[in-house]
Design a protein around this motif. Structure first.
Motif, PDB file in Angstrom:
ATOM      1  N   VAL A  45       0.839  -1.209   0.000  1.00 31.68           N
ATOM      2  CA  VAL A  45       0.000   0.000   0.000  1.00 31.68           C
ATOM      3  C   VAL A  45       0.875   1.262   0.000  1.00 31.68           C
ATOM      4  CG1 VAL A  45      -1.759   1.290   1.297  1.00 31.68           C
ATOM      5  CG2 VAL A  45      -1.979  -1.187   1.014  1.00 31.68           C
ATOM      6  N   GLN A  48       1.861   1.807  -3.441  1.00 28.76           N
ATOM      7  CA  GLN A  48       0.746   2.346  -4.235  1.00 28.76           C
ATOM      8  C   GLN A  48       0.494   3.815  -3.927  1.00 28.76           C
ATOM      9  OE1 GLN A  48      -1.987  -0.730  -3.060  1.00 28.76           O
ATOM     10  NE2 GLN A  48      -1.630  -1.915  -4.927  1.00 28.76           N
ATOM     11  N   ALA A 255      -3.672  -1.663   5.533  1.00 30.33           N
ATOM     12  CA  ALA A 255      -3.743  -0.478   4.672  1.00 30.33           C
ATOM     13  C   ALA A 255      -3.852   0.785   5.534  1.00 30.33           C
ATOM     14  CB  ALA A 255      -4.930  -0.588   3.722  1.00 30.33           C
ATOM     15  N   THR A 280      -7.077   5.048   3.325  1.00 28.15           N
ATOM     16  CA  THR A 280      -6.365   3.879   2.777  1.00 28.15           C
ATOM     17  C   THR A 280      -7.021   2.578   3.277  1.00 28.15           C
ATOM     18  OG1 THR A 280      -4.706   4.187   4.522  1.00 28.15           O
ATOM     19  CG2 THR A 280      -4.137   4.971   2.320  1.00 28.15           C
ATOM     20  N   ASN A 284      -8.865  -0.163   0.674  1.00 27.53           N
ATOM     21  CA  ASN A 284      -8.502  -1.585   0.635  1.00 27.53           C
ATOM     22  C   ASN A 284      -9.742  -2.476   0.584  1.00 27.53           C
ATOM     23  OD1 ASN A 284      -6.448  -3.881   1.138  1.00 27.53           O
ATOM     24  ND2 ASN A 284      -8.035  -4.200   2.658  1.00 27.53           N
ATOM     25  N   SER A 292      -4.262  -3.860  -0.886  1.00 26.79           N
ATOM     26  CA  SER A 292      -4.137  -3.213  -2.189  1.00 26.79           C
ATOM     27  C   SER A 292      -5.154  -2.077  -2.277  1.00 26.79           C
ATOM     28  CB  SER A 292      -4.420  -4.250  -3.281  1.00 26.79           C
ATOM     29  OG  SER A 292      -4.251  -3.662  -4.534  1.00 26.79           O
ATOM     30  N   ILE A 293      -4.729  -0.939  -2.798  1.00 25.11           N
ATOM     31  CA  ILE A 293      -5.662   0.196  -2.912  1.00 25.11           C
ATOM     32  C   ILE A 293      -5.576   0.819  -4.303  1.00 25.11           C
ATOM     33  CG2 ILE A 293      -5.555   0.722  -0.427  1.00 25.11           C
ATOM     34  CD1 ILE A 293      -3.777   3.146  -1.132  1.00 25.11           C
TER      35      ILE A 293
END
Ligand code: ADP
Length: 311
Positions: A45, A48, A255, A280, A284, A292-293
């Protein structure tokens, strides 16, 4: 750069089955394998969010190699202590609307391997400005292992966000060198304190008033769809979030830790720190992948998070 620690990473395997036959043969076509472990979710995360991260911890064997490869594919740099024993598999079987999990406990580390990791950690501390430590300790390491990592971080002036539970959290909280931040949920708080903590303000305040939490700058109690309750610098905050369509909530806490770490590292103001962490976490839950975002949705959801200071 943020250092994201996972002491017991795994290769997470999910099997999708229409029907799970106990005491029978189950053939699987739909298989997903990912690099797993809470700290790896945090690292993913952070990447990302387009912030620099370095993943570390302990891994070994062919599963360890697979984890490193998967991290490379996601452009996540890593520097793990390699051991000879094999890292673990964690299997989730998704069937008939249920999830049956088979979690290996992972390799048992020797005292020497523990000491070797601490040596590596100490070296890595010179390269980073923030540390996240997530998840449980592998077998073989004493419950005060995170406490030792806190002492080393403190010596080098690097703040730590610690997201663990049970005895290793208790030991770290009782230590004179405190983590900057922790992110328990109410279940973890209840387990730690030995009494039931629920989502009511009175219950949360009572929990955080306990001696154990003295000196922890940021305590973020995450509460799933109910947002979070936060104590920072003697002030309490309730954070409310919008209702969203959840695809997969697994890894939302990680996240949240990633968002919190990035915001704290950037020294953002309190409200922005808390809104970032909640956003965040929420993002997720909206993705199928664990930890994962989708950052393109960040601003839209950030604006919907409400932070309220309460007496
Ligand atoms: P953990 O996985 O550590 O128990 P939580 O379930 O509290 O963590 O989730 C962390 C954060 O993720 C929450 O504070 C919230 O921002 C977001 N989140 C989790 N579940 C939901 C949900 N069902 N709806 C909206 N946001 C959620």
């Amino acid at each position: 750069m943020i250092l994201a620690v996972t002491m017991n990473p795994s290769v997470d395997i999910s099997y999708h089955l229409h029907e799970f036959k106990l005491d029978g043969v189950n053939r699987v076509e739909n298989v997903r394998k990912t690099a797993g472990g809470k700290g790896l979710n945090v690292a993913r995360v952070i990447t990302q969010m387009e912030e620099d991260v370095l993943a570390t911890g302990v891994l070994g064997g062919t599963l360890g190699d697979y984890i490193v490869q998967e991290l490379k594919k996601s452009d996540i740099p890593s520097d793990f202590l390699k051991i000879e024993k094999e890292s673990r598999n964690c299997i989730a079987i998704l069937h008939e609307g249920m999830q049956t999990e088979i979690l290996e406990s992972g390799p048992t580390l020797t005292k020497e391997e523990g000491a070797d990791f601490l040596g590596k950690f100490n070296d890595l501390l010179s390269k980073v400005t923030f540390v996240t430590i997530s998840g449980s300790l592998p077998k073989g390491l004493e419950a005060d292992f995170y406490k030792k990592m806190l002492t080393m971080s403190q010596k080098k002036g690097v703040p730590v966000l610690l997201d663990t539970s049970g005895e290793s959290l208790r030991k770290a909280l009782l230590h004179k060198e405190k983590p900057l931040a922790i992110k328990p949920n109410t279940e973890e708080l209840s387990q730690l304190l030995g009494f039931e903590v629920d989502g009511r303000i009175g219950s949360l305040k009572h929990a955080l008033d306990q001696e154990l939490f003295k000196g922890i700058d940021w305590i973020v109690v995450s509460m799933g769809k109910h947002g979070a309750f936060v104590r920072h610098d003697g002030d309490d905050y309730r954070i409310t979030i919008p209702k969203i369509d959840v695809v997969n909530p697994v890894g939302s806490g990680d996240a949240t830790v990633a968002g919190l770490a990035v915001a704290l590292k950037l020294n953002l103001p309190v409200e922005e720190v808390l809104k970032t962490a909640m956003t965040t976490g929420m993002l997720n839950t909206m993705e199928a992948g664990t930890g994962s975002i989708n950052m393109t949705k960040f601003d839209q959801y950030y604006d919907l998070v409400m932070v309220e200071r309460i007496d």
